[in-house]
Design a protein around this motif. Structure first.
Motif, short mmCIF file in Angstrom:
data_model
loop_
_atom_site.label_atom_id
_atom_site.label_comp_id
_atom_site.label_asym_id
_atom_site.label_seq_id
_atom_site.Cartn_x
_atom_site.Cartn_y
_atom_site.Cartn_z
N ILE A 124 0.86 -1.18 0.00
CA ILE A 124 0.00 0.00 0.00
C ILE A 124 0.89 1.22 0.00
O ILE A 124 1.93 1.26 0.66
N THR A 125 0.49 2.24 -0.75
CA THR A 125 1.28 3.46 -0.86
C THR A 125 1.64 4.01 0.52
O THR A 125 0.76 4.23 1.36
N GLY A 126 2.94 4.18 0.73
CA GLY A 126 3.43 4.75 1.98
C GLY A 126 3.69 3.75 3.09
O GLY A 126 4.14 4.13 4.18
N GLN A 127 3.42 2.45 2.85
CA GLN A 127 3.65 1.44 3.87
C GLN A 127 4.69 0.44 3.38
O GLN A 127 4.49 -0.21 2.35
N PRO A 128 5.81 0.26 4.12
CA PRO A 128 6.89 -0.62 3.65
C PRO A 128 6.68 -2.09 3.94
O PRO A 128 7.46 -2.92 3.49
N THR A 129 5.64 -2.43 4.69
CA THR A 129 5.40 -3.84 5.01
C THR A 129 4.27 -4.38 4.14
O THR A 129 3.30 -3.67 3.85
N PRO A 130 4.36 -5.63 3.69
CA PRO A 130 3.32 -6.20 2.82
C PRO A 130 1.99 -6.32 3.54
O PRO A 130 1.93 -6.63 4.74
N GLN A 131 0.91 -6.09 2.78
CA GLN A 131 -0.45 -6.12 3.31
C GLN A 131 -1.24 -7.24 2.63
O GLN A 131 -0.84 -7.76 1.59
N PRO A 132 -2.36 -7.66 3.21
CA PRO A 132 -3.18 -8.70 2.58
C PRO A 132 -3.70 -8.28 1.21
O PRO A 132 -4.01 -7.12 0.98
N ASP A 133 -3.80 -9.26 0.31
CA ASP A 133 -4.40 -9.03 -1.00
C ASP A 133 -5.34 -10.18 -1.29
O ASP A 133 -6.41 -10.26 -0.69
N LEU B 77 9.52 -13.66 2.47
CA LEU B 77 8.60 -14.30 1.53
C LEU B 77 7.36 -13.44 1.25
O LEU B 77 6.95 -13.31 0.09
N ALA B 78 6.77 -12.86 2.28
CA ALA B 78 5.58 -12.03 2.05
C ALA B 78 5.91 -10.83 1.17
O ALA B 78 5.08 -10.38 0.38
N HIS B 79 7.16 -10.30 1.29
CA HIS B 79 7.60 -9.21 0.43
C HIS B 79 7.76 -9.70 -1.01
O HIS B 79 7.35 -9.02 -1.96
N ARG B 80 8.35 -10.88 -1.16
CA ARG B 80 8.58 -11.40 -2.52
C ARG B 80 7.27 -11.65 -3.26
O ARG B 80 7.17 -11.43 -4.47
N LEU B 81 6.25 -12.10 -2.53
CA LEU B 81 4.98 -12.43 -3.17
C LEU B 81 4.20 -11.19 -3.59
O LEU B 81 3.22 -11.29 -4.35
N ALA B 82 4.61 -10.01 -3.10
CA ALA B 82 3.99 -8.75 -3.54
C ALA B 82 4.76 -8.11 -4.68
O ALA B 82 4.32 -7.09 -5.22
N ASP B 83 5.87 -8.70 -5.07
CA ASP B 83 6.73 -8.13 -6.11
C ASP B 83 6.11 -8.35 -7.49
O ASP B 83 5.27 -9.24 -7.70
N LEU B 84 6.54 -7.53 -8.45
CA LEU B 84 6.06 -7.65 -9.83
C LEU B 84 6.24 -9.07 -10.36
O LEU B 84 5.39 -9.59 -11.08
N SER B 85 7.35 -9.70 -10.01
CA SER B 85 7.66 -11.03 -10.54
C SER B 85 6.68 -12.10 -10.06
O SER B 85 6.62 -13.18 -10.64
N GLU C 115 7.84 0.27 -2.67
CA GLU C 115 7.36 0.72 -1.37
C GLU C 115 8.15 0.12 -0.22
O GLU C 115 8.22 0.71 0.86
N ALA C 116 8.74 -1.06 -0.41
CA ALA C 116 9.57 -1.70 0.61
C ALA C 116 11.03 -1.59 0.18
O ALA C 116 11.56 -2.51 -0.46
#
Length: 573
Positions: free
Chosen positions: A159-168, A245-253, A473-474
């Motif tokens: 989410i814009t302005g938040q460096p930690t991954p959020q639920p999707d 891992l939660a960061h990686r799963l939010a990545d473009l890739s 964002e992260a």
């Protein structure tokens, strides 16, 4: 299109007849139109009914008739252009036009920015170049990457302005067995943009595909097995604990796309139209999170906005300033958001090639930092800010050009440098060539047109590289991912250094503490900078300008604005 053909035929007639009354035969007009006499009479009837010509025929074969054109082709095209633009038919308008780009631009201007189209709020963004096909596995443009995050969802998101991954797609997740097992609990009733239900087994299959793709395998190389313990649960078994891992799963890739069509996703907007002159996004009616306020977003790509090319085929236009409306109306436009990018342009030194020693690399960096080169480049300094740190709180090593050890170092007689877009890197390469020449070093430069390095063999032939690193964002996780994915590192680091880096990354990912992971990664980058392998040079100043009435503009870390937050008030009239 039929209208285009009719206008082309009328153009032929006007070129021969003009606005003066002429005496002609149907046979002579058929020769002008390149068609039969019967079809010529049909065309004349259509032109006359439309008020384009004055036509009076006489009975009898071969008799001459009186004809004159009542309108110029340019005025007809302009009137139809206005009609098509008022109806939102931008693609048809661009196909119709034969106007010069400046004239076309003036016609487009009133239709850009925030518009209400059939009672639906629509934002039209002028853009300067065609888009890449919006497959998240192939994108490297900043605008396309931003759109991909709008079209596609992941298990997690930023989410814009938040460096930690959020639920999707997953509303929660839990970590078991000291970081080796991750379970993601999916929302119920998820849908793809085409209305099909999004199934857990589809995601299992997609992740298996991503594990073996060149674009995504680095993010998932630690995954040993992916399973579905429940209809709404995905489980990742890892070879080693990985608290990124939660960061990686939010990545473009790791964005998730429909099994048969990569441009179909499950994000807040769906792709409704894609062409060289217009890209249209429409709100996804089955979106699983808060729906956007805008109904549609359109990129209008006109010929005047295509990237100009310099002598070296290097892009001269930089998209760090986004205009939601027409530049000619700058009196109405206002800057609504500004920010300094955490991403940076950098210099990398290929020590593996052994044309440069660490001491020589440090001298080149010192020359750049203390020669005034970065402050005197012929660029818009309101868009560029010299880097003082890699990330906030990540200082650069102190270097002093006057230090005897640096001054006494002799540079090699010849070096090779490669740079890729943006244009600022070409200007930097040209200035660096001049500075190194004064120190007895001849610098040969070459241009790589892609935004990403794509060939280890190509990079291995150069000593210095100028590149541009985007930061999401992260920022800490983005830099960790950079070390894993970019071809830069196996090119510039020798085998021993690369092995040490991989071991260090493995150790860092197993630390549950986020602050400790950041500290260790910061220390690693400091050592890379200290030995001269990498150094950031400057950051960009992102800016979004919008006309009155466009609200909720929030800049993302990519320099674009959050499409889900922008909104338009209804027209008072």
């Amino acid at each position: 299109m039929r209208l285009q053909n009719r206008l082309n035929q009328y153009q032929r007639l006007y070129d021969k007849i003009g606005l003066d009354v002429q005496a002609v035969t149907v046979a002579s007009l058929a020769a002008i139109f390149f068609c039969s006499e019967r079809h010529t009479r049909t065309l004349l009837t259509q032109f006359q009914e439309s008020g384009w010509i004055s036509w009076s025929s006489q009975a009898g074969r071969g008799k001459r008739a009186q004809i004159s054109c009542l309108k110029t082709p340019e005025s007809l095209r302009e009137s139809y252009l206005q009609k098509l633009l008022n109806e939102g038919e931008h693609s048809a308008a661009l196909q119709l036009t034969q106007l010069d780009p400046q004239h076309l631009n003036s016609l487009l201007a009133p239709h850009l920015g925030g518009q209400w189209q059939e009672d639906a709020p629509t934002l039209r963004i002028p853009y300067y170049r065609p888009m890449q096909v919006l497959d998240p596995q192939t994108l490297n443009g900043r605008a396309e990457q931003h759109i991909a995050h709008t079209l596609h969802a992941g298990l997690t998101r930023f989410i814009t302005g938040q460096p930690t991954p959020q639920p999707d797609l997953a509303h929660h997740w839990q970590i078991r067995q000291e970081g080796e097992v991750w379970q993601f609990f999916l929302r119920s009733q998820l849908y793809w943009h085409n209305g099909e239900p999004l199934l857990t087994r589809q995601l299992c299959q997609l992740f298996e595909k991503l594990r073996h793709s060149a674009h995504s395998r680095h993010s998932l190389e630690n995954v040993e097995r992916i399973s579905q313990p429940h209809a709404l649960c995905l489980q990742f078994n890892l070879k080693k604990p990985d608290y990124w891992l939660a960061h990686r799963l939010a990545d473009l890739s790791c964005l998730l796309f429909h099994p048969t069509e990569p441009t179909i996703g499950s994000g807040p907007f769906k792709l409704a139209h894609f062409a060289a002159e217009r890209v249209r996004l429409e709100q996804h009616p089955y979106y699983h999170l808060q729906r956007p306020y805008l109904s549609a977003i359109e990129y209008w790509i006109s010929p005047q906005r295509y990237e100009p090319k310099g002598n070296d085929n290097v892009s001269c236009q930089h998209p760090v300033q986004i205009i939601l409306g027409e530049k000619s109306e700058m009196g109405l436009l206002r800057p609504v958001k500004r920010s300094t990018s955490l991403g940076f342009c950098y210099l990398a030194v290929n020590l593996q090639r052994q044309h440069l020693t660490p001491a020589q690399a440090q001298k080149i960096i010192a020359l750049i930092q203390h020669s005034g080169l970065l402050d005197n480049l012929p660029i818009d300094h309101s868009l560029v800010k010299r880097s003082r740190e890699m990330l906030p709180g990540w200082p650069l090593p102190e270097r002093n050009e006057n230090h005897a050890r640096i001054n006494d170092v002799q540079l090699p007689p010849k070096l090779a440098l490669m740079f890729h877009p943006p244009i600022e890197l070409k200007l930097l390469a040209d200035e660096l060539k001049v500075i190194l020449a004064t120190h007895g070093c001849e610098l040969h430069t070459s241009y790589h047109p892609g935004r990403l390095w794509d060939s280890v063999e190509q990079l291995a032939e150069v000593d210095l590289l100028l590149g541009d690193r985007l930061i999401g964002e992260a920022p800490v996780a983005t830099l960790e991912n950079w070390l894993r994915q970019d071809l830069l590192w196996p090119t510039i680091l020798d085998a021993e250094s690369l092995e040490q880096q991989n071991c260090r990354l493995l150790e860092i990912q197993q630390l549950p503490s986020e602050s400790l992971r950041e500290q260790r990664l910061r220390e690693h980058f400091f050592q890379l900078m200290k030995q001269g392998s990498i150094t950031p040079l400057f950051n960009y100043q992102y800016q979004v300008s919008a006309p009155p009435g466009v609200n909720g503009v929030q800049l993302t870390a990519w320099g674009w604005f959050d499409f889900c937050q922008a909104w338009l008030p209804p027209p008072l009239d």
